[in-house]
Every structure is written in C-alpha cells, then in structure tokens.
Design a protein around this motif. Structure first.
Motif, mmCIF file in Angstrom:
data_model
loop_
_atom_site.group_PDB
_atom_site.id
_atom_site.type_symbol
_atom_site.label_atom_id
_atom_site.label_comp_id
_atom_site.label_asym_id
_atom_site.label_seq_id
_atom_site.Cartn_x
_atom_site.Cartn_y
_atom_site.Cartn_z
ATOM 1 N N TYR A 138 -10.527 -12.759 93.341
ATOM 2 C CA TYR A 138 -10.532 -11.862 92.185
ATOM 3 C C TYR A 138 -11.067 -10.482 92.574
ATOM 4 C CZ TYR A 138 -11.271 -10.069 87.470
ATOM 5 O OH TYR A 138 -11.233 -9.304 86.327
ATOM 6 N N LEU A 139 -12.111 -10.457 93.396
ATOM 7 C CA LEU A 139 -12.637 -9.182 93.884
ATOM 8 C C LEU A 139 -11.575 -8.433 94.690
ATOM 9 C CD1 LEU A 139 -16.216 -10.312 94.989
ATOM 10 C CD2 LEU A 139 -15.691 -8.677 93.170
ATOM 11 N N LEU A 140 -10.834 -9.165 95.507
ATOM 12 C CA LEU A 140 -9.783 -8.532 96.306
ATOM 13 C C LEU A 140 -8.674 -7.990 95.408
ATOM 14 C CD1 LEU A 140 -8.697 -7.833 99.083
ATOM 15 C CD2 LEU A 140 -7.739 -10.138 99.236
ATOM 16 N N LEU A 141 -8.342 -8.722 94.354
ATOM 17 C CA LEU A 141 -7.338 -8.247 93.404
ATOM 18 C C LEU A 141 -7.782 -6.942 92.756
ATOM 19 C CD1 LEU A 141 -4.764 -8.546 91.713
ATOM 20 C CD2 LEU A 141 -6.041 -10.038 90.172
ATOM 21 N N LEU A 142 -9.058 -6.858 92.388
ATOM 22 C CA LEU A 142 -9.568 -5.629 91.781
ATOM 23 C C LEU A 142 -9.455 -4.456 92.753
ATOM 24 C CD1 LEU A 142 -12.749 -7.005 89.940
ATOM 25 C CD2 LEU A 142 -10.565 -6.346 88.909
ATOM 26 N N GLY B 55 -4.060 -13.440 102.038
ATOM 27 C CA GLY B 55 -3.037 -12.645 102.681
ATOM 28 C C GLY B 55 -2.125 -11.941 101.692
ATOM 29 N N VAL B 56 -1.890 -12.572 100.526
ATOM 30 C CA VAL B 56 -1.005 -11.980 99.523
ATOM 31 C C VAL B 56 -1.581 -10.665 99.023
ATOM 32 C CG1 VAL B 56 0.042 -12.296 97.253
ATOM 33 C CG2 VAL B 56 -0.122 -14.233 98.825
ATOM 34 N N PHE B 57 -2.859 -10.676 98.602
ATOM 35 C CA PHE B 57 -3.477 -9.465 98.076
ATOM 36 C C PHE B 57 -3.764 -8.461 99.187
ATOM 37 C CE2 PHE B 57 -5.326 -12.076 94.338
ATOM 38 C CZ PHE B 57 -4.130 -11.920 93.651
ATOM 39 N N SER B 58 -4.013 -8.948 100.399
ATOM 40 C CA SER B 58 -4.291 -8.037 101.510
ATOM 41 C C SER B 58 -3.078 -7.167 101.802
ATOM 42 C CB SER B 58 -4.681 -8.832 102.764
ATOM 43 O OG SER B 58 -5.905 -9.513 102.565
#
Length: 275
Positions: free
Chosen positions: A108-112, A179-182
C-alpha cells in the motif's frame, strides 16, 4: 453458515498454480459473500479468534490477488477493509500473529508512491511509528516489505533515481507483487526525467537518452520518444521548444541541465559529456 465453505474458497484462491483471472474474480466475490453471511467483514467483540484469523487471511489474499489482476482500486478497498483487523492485537487471532500485514502494508505504501501521494504515505508511516512506540523510519526499514517503499521514498526525495532503478530490478524487489507497482513507479520517474530533459536540452543522442531514461534498448528510446512527440533523426532526439520560448542559448541549456544532473546522480558523468 459454518466456516467450512469459506475455508474451501480460500484454499482455492491460494492454490498453486493460481486460478485464471476470471476464476479469481469469481472466487473473490464468493468469499466476500461468505464473509458477509458469517458477519465477519468487520471484527466484533463476539467474533471468535478462529473466524477473525480466517476473515483476515481471506481479505489479505484478496488484496494480493488484486495486484496480480492489476486492479489497484480493488487492492485499496481490501486494504481499507483490513485496517480494523490490523488495529487488533496479534493475540486476538488464531493462530496468533500479524498474518501478512507487513506485506500488504508495504504494498500500500508503494502504491501511494506511484500516485505521488506523499502526504498519504507519511500518514500511514507515522501511524506505524506510533504503533511501534515512536520508532523512526530507519527502524521500519528493518522490515523487508515496509522497508522497501521507505527506502524508495527517501531516494526519490534525494533525487537518487539510479538507486530507485536498481532497487526495482528483480533481485531487489521483496516479493512478486511489488514488481507490479515498481514498474509503475519507474514509469512515473521516467516521465519526470523526460519533462526535465525537454527543458534542459535542444537534443540528445539516442544512446545517452537510453541511460538517462532507464530504458533497455535504443528501440525502446525511439518508441518512448515518438509517444511524447519528439523528433528522432540521425541518431539524436530533438525536443520541441516549450510554448513561448525562443531559441535557447548555451547558458540557459547549462542552467536547465543542472536539474537533470541533480536528479540523476548515477548518470552525472554521462550527462556531463552531453553538455
């Protein structure tokens, strides 16, 4: 309704190899209906530890599968539904423990970050720090899932895009879902660098642009350039003048290029040869 049906659905969702995307979507809908029938979508004082653990595991599985389905909105909804469960002490569940909270929260943090929602990022982070008794972000970095977006955010603020790029490579990602959000995050960074480059240079060699934009091949550079309306000719990319600009002189180019150099520390040497 007993928990047997929900257990069966969860087992199917967690099977390896995973079901087809269509089957996953159907099973997730079934699981939510079963949670609703069990009155377990939200934790209550009367909810048994076994059902709490099963409900949390179901929602966490839904969150992780939503990422594999590349549905960030569904993932966000699952995360919001999980928050009341994450507010309970680990001893409330059977088996006791935090489940996959660390992984889901890190995602969730990565999505933000991919959305550029730094205010939301730090709100979540501050909540974790308070929960850990005032631990700092450096302390949270010890968790491999939460530490990953924490490090990325710090490097983004420093302008160390090369470190972000390195961390998003397969060996630097803490889990498949990350990997998706990265990839989305790298796309955001690439667009930012492209915007700075348009202001900094009249043109760039394709070979240099490949390194600057973190692209794998010169063919990818040409494709990216065409998507932004850049002109590709004789091995160089020519940027359009910004609206209202005249011809840029050498001093203006050097000043503007400083922003690009500062934001791509790992490639400063290559950029100096361009200027």
């Amino acid at each position: 309704m007993s928990t047997t049906e929900l257990n069966t659905t969860l087992t199917q969702l967690q099977s390896s190899p995973p079901p087809s995307p269509q089957k996953i979507a159907s099973l997730l809908s079934t699981a939510k209906r079963q949670l609703l029938n069990l009155d377990a979508l939200l934790p209550a004082p009367t909810t048994s530890p076994q059902l709490l653990g099963l409900a949390r595991a179901t929602l966490e599985t839904g969150a992780l599968l939503s990422i594999r389905l590349q549905d960030p909105d569904a993932f966000t909804r699952y995360f919001q539904q999980l928050l009341p469960f994450y507010e309970l002490p680990p001893s409330s569940f059977k088996p006791a423990g935090d489940g996959q909270r660390s992984k889901v929260t890190g995602l969730y943090l990565l999505l933000l970050l991919t959305k550029g929602d730094y205010a939301g990022f730090h709100t979540v982070l501050e909540g974790l720090e308070v929960e850990m008794g005032g631990s700092t972000g450096a302390g949270l970095e010890e968790d491999k899932f939460i530490g990953y977006p924490v490090k990325l955010e710090r490097w983004l603020m420093e302008g160390s895009y090369d470190r972000v790029w390195g961390a998003t490579k397969r060996e630097g990602v803490p889990g498949e879902e990350f990997g998706v959000f990265s990839e989305v995050l790298i796309g955001t960074i690439r667009s930012e660098i492209a915007s700075c480059s348009e202001k900094a240079y009249p043109s760039l060699p394709i070979a240099n642009a490949k390194n600057l934009l973190f692209l794998e091949s010169e063919g990818s550079v040409v494709e990216f350039a065409q998507g932004r309306g850049w002109v590709v000719k004789d091995g160089r990319i020519y940027f359009p003048l910004q609206q209202g600009e005249g011809v840029r002189n050498e001093k203006e180019i050097l000043v503007a290029s400083g922003q690009v150099i500062e934001n791509t520390i790992g490639y400063a040497r290559e950029l100096e040869t361009i200027v």
